[in-house]
Structure formats: structure tokens, C-alpha cells
Design a protein around this motif. Structure first.
Motif, PDB file in Angstrom:
ATOM      1  N   PRO A   6       0.805  -1.234   0.000  1.00 24.71           N
ATOM      2  CA  PRO A   6       0.000   0.000   0.000  1.00 24.71           C
ATOM      3  C   PRO A   6       0.840   1.287   0.000  1.00 24.71           C
ATOM      4  CG  PRO A   6      -0.271  -1.215   2.069  1.00 24.71           C
ATOM      5  CD  PRO A   6       0.503  -2.102   1.150  1.00 24.71           C
ATOM      6  N   PHE A   7       2.002   1.246   0.646  1.00 26.66           N
ATOM      7  CA  PHE A   7       2.876   2.430   0.658  1.00 26.66           C
ATOM      8  C   PHE A   7       3.431   2.694  -0.746  1.00 26.66           C
ATOM      9  CE2 PHE A   7       3.190   0.442   4.900  1.00 26.66           C
ATOM     10  CZ  PHE A   7       2.655   1.468   5.661  1.00 26.66           C
ATOM     11  N   CYS A   8       3.690   1.591  -1.472  1.00 33.58           N
ATOM     12  CA  CYS A   8       4.212   1.716  -2.850  1.00 33.58           C
ATOM     13  C   CYS A   8       3.102   2.199  -3.791  1.00 33.58           C
ATOM     14  CB  CYS A   8       4.764   0.370  -3.326  1.00 33.58           C
ATOM     15  SG  CYS A   8       6.039  -0.264  -2.221  1.00 33.58           S
ATOM     16  N   ILE A   9       1.904   1.720  -3.574  1.00 39.65           N
ATOM     17  CA  ILE A   9       0.751   2.148  -4.382  1.00 39.65           C
ATOM     18  C   ILE A   9       0.535   3.655  -4.201  1.00 39.65           C
ATOM     19  CG2 ILE A   9      -1.778   1.937  -4.624  1.00 39.65           C
ATOM     20  CD1 ILE A   9      -1.374  -1.094  -3.884  1.00 39.65           C
ATOM     21  N   LYS A  10       0.653   4.101  -2.966  1.00 37.13           N
ATOM     22  CA  LYS A  10       0.511   5.542  -2.672  1.00 37.13           C
ATOM     23  C   LYS A  10       1.544   6.363  -3.464  1.00 37.13           C
ATOM     24  CE  LYS A  10       1.983   7.901   1.433  1.00 37.13           C
ATOM     25  NZ  LYS A  10       2.054   7.837   2.912  1.00 37.13           N
ATOM     26  N   GLU A  68      10.987  -4.513  -8.889  1.00 43.73           N
ATOM     27  CA  GLU A  68      10.361  -5.370  -7.879  1.00 43.73           C
ATOM     28  C   GLU A  68      11.452  -5.920  -6.945  1.00 43.73           C
ATOM     29  OE1 GLU A  68       7.200  -5.101  -7.890  1.00 43.73           O
ATOM     30  OE2 GLU A  68       6.639  -6.618  -6.423  1.00 43.73           O
ATOM     31  N   VAL A  69      11.276  -5.673  -5.661  1.00 40.30           N
ATOM     32  CA  VAL A  69      12.280  -6.055  -4.668  1.00 40.30           C
ATOM     33  C   VAL A  69      11.945  -7.450  -4.123  1.00 40.30           C
ATOM     34  CG1 VAL A  69      13.107  -5.432  -2.347  1.00 40.30           C
ATOM     35  CG2 VAL A  69      12.788  -3.659  -4.080  1.00 40.30           C
ATOM     36  N   SER A  70      12.984  -8.199  -3.777  1.00 42.25           N
ATOM     37  CA  SER A  70      12.782  -9.545  -3.236  1.00 42.25           C
ATOM     38  C   SER A  70      12.101  -9.495  -1.873  1.00 42.25           C
ATOM     39  CB  SER A  70      14.133 -10.247  -3.094  1.00 42.25           C
ATOM     40  OG  SER A  70      13.961 -11.488  -2.451  1.00 42.25           O
ATOM     41  N   ARG A  71      11.236 -10.473  -1.641  1.00 41.98           N
ATOM     42  CA  ARG A  71      10.599 -10.589  -0.315  1.00 41.98           C
ATOM     43  C   ARG A  71      11.598 -11.119   0.712  1.00 41.98           C
ATOM     44  NH1 ARG A  71       5.189  -8.494   0.290  1.00 41.98           N
ATOM     45  NH2 ARG A  71       4.494  -8.254  -1.841  1.00 41.98           N
ATOM     46  N   ASP A  72      12.676 -11.696   0.202  1.00 48.59           N
ATOM     47  CA  ASP A  72      13.726 -12.238   1.061  1.00 48.59           C
ATOM     48  C   ASP A  72      14.611 -11.079   1.538  1.00 48.59           C
ATOM     49  OD1 ASP A  72      15.981 -13.396   2.155  1.00 48.59           O
ATOM     50  OD2 ASP A  72      16.179 -14.917   0.586  1.00 48.59           O
ATOM     51  N   ARG A  73      14.525 -10.778   2.815  1.00 49.00           N
ATOM     52  CA  ARG A  73      15.268  -9.627   3.365  1.00 49.00           C
ATOM     53  C   ARG A  73      16.757  -9.680   3.051  1.00 49.00           C
ATOM     54  NH1 ARG A  73      13.081  -7.593   9.118  1.00 49.00           N
ATOM     55  NH2 ARG A  73      11.031  -6.948   8.416  1.00 49.00           N
ATOM     56  N   ALA A  74      17.313 -10.879   3.044  1.00 51.80           N
ATOM     57  CA  ALA A  74      18.750 -11.049   2.809  1.00 51.80           C
ATOM     58  C   ALA A  74      19.136 -10.671   1.381  1.00 51.80           C
ATOM     59  CB  ALA A  74      19.148 -12.485   3.095  1.00 51.80           C
ATOM     60  N   LYS A  75      18.147 -10.644   0.499  1.00 60.49           N
ATOM     61  CA  LYS A  75      18.453 -10.337  -0.914  1.00 60.49           C
ATOM     62  C   LYS A  75      18.198  -8.871  -1.271  1.00 60.49           C
ATOM     63  CE  LYS A  75      17.810 -14.964  -2.737  1.00 60.49           C
ATOM     64  NZ  LYS A  75      16.841 -15.881  -3.346  1.00 60.49           N
ATOM     65  N   ARG A  76      17.878  -8.063  -0.258  1.00 62.18           N
ATOM     66  CA  ARG A  76      17.587  -6.644  -0.561  1.00 62.18           C
ATOM     67  C   ARG A  76      18.840  -5.782  -0.487  1.00 62.18           C
ATOM     68  NH1 ARG A  76      12.495  -6.117   3.216  1.00 62.18           N
ATOM     69  NH2 ARG A  76      11.495  -8.054   2.618  1.00 62.18           N
ATOM     70  N   THR A  77      19.917  -6.268  -1.074  1.00 63.93           N
ATOM     71  CA  THR A  77      21.201  -5.577  -0.951  1.00 63.93           C
ATOM     72  C   THR A  77      21.200  -4.224  -1.649  1.00 63.93           C
ATOM     73  OG1 THR A  77      21.901  -6.994  -2.745  1.00 63.93           O
ATOM     74  CG2 THR A  77      22.688  -7.574  -0.571  1.00 63.93           C
ATOM     75  N   LYS A  78      20.523  -4.151  -2.818  1.00 66.25           N
ATOM     76  CA  LYS A  78      20.535  -2.892  -3.577  1.00 66.25           C
ATOM     77  C   LYS A  78      19.878  -1.755  -2.788  1.00 66.25           C
ATOM     78  CE  LYS A  78      21.035  -0.175  -7.116  1.00 66.25           C
ATOM     79  NZ  LYS A  78      22.349   0.286  -7.568  1.00 66.25           N
ATOM     80  N   ILE A 133      15.943  -1.515   4.652  1.00 66.72           N
ATOM     81  CA  ILE A 133      15.479  -2.545   3.700  1.00 66.72           C
ATOM     82  C   ILE A 133      13.973  -2.525   3.435  1.00 66.72           C
ATOM     83  CG2 ILE A 133      17.397  -4.133   4.068  1.00 66.72           C
ATOM     84  CD1 ILE A 133      15.414  -5.721   5.939  1.00 66.72           C
ATOM     85  N   LYS A 134      13.298  -1.451   3.839  1.00 61.87           N
ATOM     86  CA  LYS A 134      11.856  -1.394   3.542  1.00 61.87           C
ATOM     87  C   LYS A 134      11.600  -0.686   2.219  1.00 61.87           C
ATOM     88  CE  LYS A 134       9.886  -1.922   8.076  1.00 61.87           C
ATOM     89  NZ  LYS A 134       9.007  -1.397   9.121  1.00 61.87           N
ATOM     90  N   VAL A 135      10.511  -1.065   1.578  1.00 54.90           N
ATOM     91  CA  VAL A 135      10.075  -0.378   0.365  1.00 54.90           C
ATOM     92  C   VAL A 135       8.865   0.484   0.721  1.00 54.90           C
ATOM     93  CG1 VAL A 135      10.919  -2.104  -1.238  1.00 54.90           C
ATOM     94  CG2 VAL A 135       8.613  -2.376  -0.309  1.00 54.90           C
ATOM     95  N   PRO A 136       8.587   1.537  -0.028  1.00 51.85           N
ATOM     96  CA  PRO A 136       9.238   1.985  -1.246  1.00 51.85           C
ATOM     97  C   PRO A 136      10.541   2.769  -1.002  1.00 51.85           C
ATOM     98  CG  PRO A 136       7.471   3.494  -0.665  1.00 51.85           C
ATOM     99  CD  PRO A 136       7.426   2.379   0.331  1.00 51.85           C
ATOM    100  N   VAL A 137      11.436   2.670  -2.010  1.00 52.67           N
ATOM    101  CA  VAL A 137      12.618   3.525  -2.079  1.00 52.67           C
ATOM    102  C   VAL A 137      12.615   4.155  -3.459  1.00 52.67           C
ATOM    103  CG1 VAL A 137      15.142   3.607  -2.103  1.00 52.67           C
ATOM    104  CG2 VAL A 137      13.977   2.086  -0.485  1.00 52.67           C
ATOM    105  N   LEU A 138      12.786   5.450  -3.523  1.00 52.46           N
ATOM    106  CA  LEU A 138      12.825   6.146  -4.808  1.00 52.46           C
ATOM    107  C   LEU A 138      14.248   6.623  -5.091  1.00 52.46           C
ATOM    108  CD1 LEU A 138      10.302   8.242  -6.513  1.00 52.46           C
ATOM    109  CD2 LEU A 138      12.423   9.447  -6.040  1.00 52.46           C
ATOM    110  N   GLU A 139      14.703   6.321  -6.301  1.00 47.88           N
ATOM    111  CA  GLU A 139      16.010   6.822  -6.763  1.00 47.88           C
ATOM    112  C   GLU A 139      15.733   7.748  -7.936  1.00 47.88           C
ATOM    113  OE1 GLU A 139      18.595   3.784  -8.354  1.00 47.88           O
ATOM    114  OE2 GLU A 139      20.369   5.036  -8.146  1.00 47.88           O
ATOM    115  N   ASP A 140      16.008   9.018  -7.747  1.00 47.68           N
ATOM    116  CA  ASP A 140      15.746   9.987  -8.812  1.00 47.68           C
ATOM    117  C   ASP A 140      16.861   9.923  -9.855  1.00 47.68           C
ATOM    118  OD1 ASP A 140      14.555  11.983 -10.246  1.00 47.68           O
ATOM    119  OD2 ASP A 140      14.404  13.397  -8.582  1.00 47.68           O
ATOM    120  N   TYR A 196      13.572   7.380   0.977  1.00 49.44           N
ATOM    121  CA  TYR A 196      12.750   6.248   1.395  1.00 49.44           C
ATOM    122  C   TYR A 196      11.681   6.744   2.351  1.00 49.44           C
ATOM    123  CZ  TYR A 196      15.433   6.155   5.778  1.00 49.44           C
ATOM    124  OH  TYR A 196      16.019   6.499   6.975  1.00 49.44           O
ATOM    125  N   ASP A 197      10.656   5.919   2.538  1.00 50.08           N
ATOM    126  CA  ASP A 197       9.456   6.198   3.341  1.00 50.08           C
ATOM    127  C   ASP A 197       8.458   6.931   2.445  1.00 50.08           C
ATOM    128  OD1 ASP A 197       8.305   6.280   6.335  1.00 50.08           O
ATOM    129  OD2 ASP A 197       7.721   8.079   5.234  1.00 50.08           O
TER     130      ASP A 197
END
Ligand SMILES: N[C@@H](CCC(=O)N[C@@H](CS)C(=O)NCC(=O)O)C(=O)O
Length: 76
Positions: free
Chosen positions: A11-15, A31-41, A49-56, A63-64
Motif C-alpha cells: 500500500p505504501f508503494c501504491i501511494k 520489484e524487490v525480493s521478499r527475502d530480506r537477505a536479498k535486498r542488498t541494492k 530494507i523497507k520499500v518503497p525507495v525512490l532513486e531519482d 525512502y518512506d
């Protein structure tokens, strides 16, 4: 181009997508992995490690969802 690191159904990403669409901005979603260990980027970009993250396109990273919406309103 603006990149939005997200979960499609979060819902935060939809917003944030709603705001990007409202402002008629071109963006790409990653699309970010649901696996926390794979959220390296996003960890590397934003320090968390929470989404959404915006890179301009100029490299600015926010983030947030509320902070991202505020950033978009202020800058576009
Ligand atoms: N306050 C944050 C909340 C973000 C948040 O909780 N995102 C969830 C997805 S809906 C998340 O990344 N959860 C993954 C996790 O905690 O591992 C915002 O508004 O962006």
C-alpha cells in the motif's frame, strides 16, 4: 529516469505510484525480493530494507512513502 524500488501490492508503494502518475512522471519500477537477505541494492542505496525507495535520475535517494510524496511534490 526515476526508479521506484517496490513490492507491487504494498500500500505504501501504491501511494507513491499514485503520486508519480498524478504528476505525469515517467518512472520504472524495480520489484524487490521478499527475502530480506536479498535486498542488498536498496540497503546500499538507502541504508534500510523497507520499500518503497525512490532513486531519482540525479541520484537522489528517498525512502518512506510520506517523505517520497513530499519530495515529489517539492521537486516536480
Ligand atoms: N513507513 C514506511 C513503511 C514501509 C513498509 O512498512 N513497507 C513494507 C511493505 S508494505 C516493507 O518493506 N516490509 C518489508 C519488511 O519489513 O521486510 C513507508 O511509509 O514507506
Amino acid at each position: 529516469m526515476i526508479k521506484l524500488y517496490q513490492f507491487e501490492t504494498c500500500p505504501f508503494c501504491i501511494k507513491v505510484r499514485k503520486k508519480l502518475d498524478e504528476l505525469n512522471l515517467n518512472y520504472e519500477t524495480v520489484e524487490v525480493s521478499r527475502d530480506r537477505a536479498k535486498r542488498t541494492k536498496i540497503k546500499e542505496l538507502s541504508g534500510q530494507i523497507k520499500v518503497p525507495v525512490l532513486e531519482d535520475s540525479d541520484g537522489t535517494v528517498v525512502y518512506d512513502s510520506s517523505r517520497i510524496v513530499e519530495y515529489l511534490e517539492d521537486n516536480y
